[in-house]
Design an enzyme around this catalytic site. Sequence first.
Site, PDB file in Angstrom:
ATOM      1  CE1 TYR A  50      -4.240   0.874  -0.387  1.00 49.03           C
ATOM      2  CE2 TYR A  50      -4.469  -1.229   0.734  1.00 49.03           C
ATOM      3  CZ  TYR A  50      -5.007  -0.221  -0.035  1.00 49.03           C
ATOM      4  OH  TYR A  50      -6.298  -0.305  -0.452  1.00 49.03           O
ATOM      5  CD  GLU A  52      -4.775   5.267   0.366  1.00 48.55           C
ATOM      6  OE1 GLU A  52      -4.865   6.200   1.186  1.00 48.55           O
ATOM      7  OE2 GLU A  52      -5.676   4.434   0.183  1.00 48.55           O
ATOM      8  CG  ASP A 196      -6.872   9.774 -24.989  1.00 47.25           C
ATOM      9  OD1 ASP A 196      -5.894   9.009 -24.970  1.00 47.25           O
ATOM     10  OD2 ASP A 196      -8.018   9.436 -24.605  1.00 47.25           O
ATOM     11  CB  THR A 222      -3.377   3.206 -22.521  1.00 50.46           C
ATOM     12  OG1 THR A 222      -2.944   3.086 -23.878  1.00 50.46           O
ATOM     13  CG2 THR A 222      -4.839   3.595 -22.495  1.00 50.46           C
ATOM     14  CE  LYS A 225      -5.808   1.325 -25.595  1.00 50.29           C
ATOM     15  NZ  LYS A 225      -6.834   2.367 -25.749  1.00 50.29           N
ATOM     16  NE  ARG A 231      -5.185  -4.737 -19.910  1.00 53.03           N
ATOM     17  CZ  ARG A 231      -5.707  -4.374 -21.068  1.00 53.03           C
ATOM     18  NH1 ARG A 231      -6.686  -3.503 -21.112  1.00 53.03           N
ATOM     19  NH2 ARG A 231      -5.282  -4.902 -22.187  1.00 53.03           N
TER      20      ARG A 231
HETATM   21  C1  LIG Z   1      -7.849   2.777 -24.964  1.00 52.77           C
HETATM   22  C2  LIG Z   1      -8.180   4.209 -24.838  1.00 52.77           C
HETATM   23  C3  LIG Z   1      -8.425   4.830 -23.593  1.00 52.77           C
HETATM   24  C4  LIG Z   1      -8.605   4.149 -22.294  1.00 52.77           C
HETATM   25  O1  LIG Z   1      -8.188   2.990 -22.015  1.00 52.77           O
HETATM   26  P1  LIG Z   1      -8.555   2.025 -20.790  1.00 52.77           P
HETATM   27  O2  LIG Z   1      -7.209   1.745 -20.237  1.00 52.77           O
HETATM   28  O3  LIG Z   1      -9.231   0.886 -21.433  1.00 52.77           O
HETATM   29  O4  LIG Z   1      -9.411   2.751 -19.822  1.00 52.77           O
HETATM   30  C5  LIG Z   1      -8.607   6.195 -23.564  1.00 52.77           C
HETATM   31  N1  LIG Z   1      -8.563   6.918 -24.671  1.00 52.77           N
HETATM   32  C6  LIG Z   1      -8.350   6.365 -25.873  1.00 52.77           C
HETATM   33  C7  LIG Z   1      -8.329   7.258 -27.073  1.00 52.77           C
HETATM   34  C8  LIG Z   1      -8.181   5.000 -26.006  1.00 52.77           C
HETATM   35  O5  LIG Z   1      -8.012   4.463 -27.201  1.00 52.77           O
END
Ligand SMILES: *Cc1c(COP(=O)(O)O)cnc(C)c1O
Length: 431
Positions: A50, A52, A196, A222, A225, A231
């Site tokens: 933990y 925080e 994003d 993220t 990807k 993740r």
């Molecule tokens: C995949 C994605 C997210 C969020 O991903 P999670 O980890 O699944 O919550 C946010 N914005 C865009 C543009 C994405 O492609």
Amino acid sequence: MILENTDSKMYNILQNEIRREDETLELIASENFVSNSVLEMAGGVMTNKYAEGYPGKRYYGGCQHVDEAEILAQDRAKSLFSATYANVQPHSGSQANMAVLMTFLEIGDTVMGLDLAHGGHLTHGSPVNFSGQLFNFVSYHVHHDTGRVDFDEVWDLARKHKPKMIICGGSAYPRFIEFEQFREVADEVNAFLMADIAHPAGLVATGLHPSPIPTCDVITTTTHKTLRGPRGGMIMMGEDKENPWGKVATKSGRVKRISELIDSMVMPGIQGGPLMHIIAAKAVAFGEALKPEFREYTRQIVDNAKCIAEEFLSRGYNLVSGGTDTHLVLIDLTENGITGKKAENSLEKVGITVNKNMVPFDQKSPFVTSGIRIGTPAVTTRGMKQDEMKTIVALIDKVVSSPDSEDLLSTVMSEVQDICKDFPLYKELIG
Ligand SMILES: *Cc1c(COP(=O)(O)O)cnc(C)c1O
């Protein structure tokens, strides 16, 4: 594996998933395969801790080692993206977005984002998501003819609605995100610009996609990807300024920086204890992404996607925006007489994993759709190159053309298995 003796049911489920990943072609654009080092860290003992708070300012004792892990993750993220600030705690991309929206906006404020059906993300204003429920989202779209963001519409909407923030980026946009064009609009209407880069982050890190750092006020991503980490989510800024919102001040009267407000919004604002094993695994993944081989890898991701696009075009397929700059292509199957849903299901039967996807101006529902999205990060991680991409397109073309022919499906399935055997994955994990 210890699990084999303690929980055979779960062990079998895990083994089946390892085999599925090894024996099928993974073409979901948002997925990838982490390295064994990342896997080791994500499955390690830091899950127990933990912590925080933030390094040096924790609410719990015993944090000296996880502090080092988090600082390493922050430092590597900053050098990877040339950022001056990085918060590596968001549990996911959606939580990174939530923290940013709640830092920069008041409930009910107007925000612009790319429509979900045109390639945006749930967190960019979908009515079923917190974003659409808490804020007044105005969606912009891609142009019917070009499949690219319709900047005439963006300008019109921005002048009319005076948004407090504009979000650029999406989940099914095959082209470079137009940071500079969005900056001009944001400047004119005095809006914050949030990028994003969840999808192209790995390409941004290696310079294969333009960087949002010099143009955007705040960046979310993220880590799982194209960036090929565990993740998770992350928030960054190129420049950290004094916050402009009523000059939120500390007890000593110093004006707080935006970074401080983002940090407080992530924890305690929307999250509790950070996932220290995942943060440590992010550090490992960022370390991998800083190596020269990662640039070669991302170069191959893009070359593979361009190869797939050319192969589909030469077979007469319709691609949204006519091609790709990135790791993904969006195929509009309207003229092929098959829905996205049917294509996804038939491809799954032969071991090719894709996802059905809305195409811009889609006449079908999100459960059916007229398109499929194909991405190359995962197959590129396995070492596949243009030769395999050509074969994969030929196989997809066969399935899409005769989705009900059992004979054809079983021939294609054995070809898929042959390709997979040549590029083994996680062999050492198979029991
Ligand atoms: C995949 C994605 C997210 C969020 O991903 P999670 O980890 O699944 O919550 C946010 N914005 C865009 C543009 C994405 O492609």
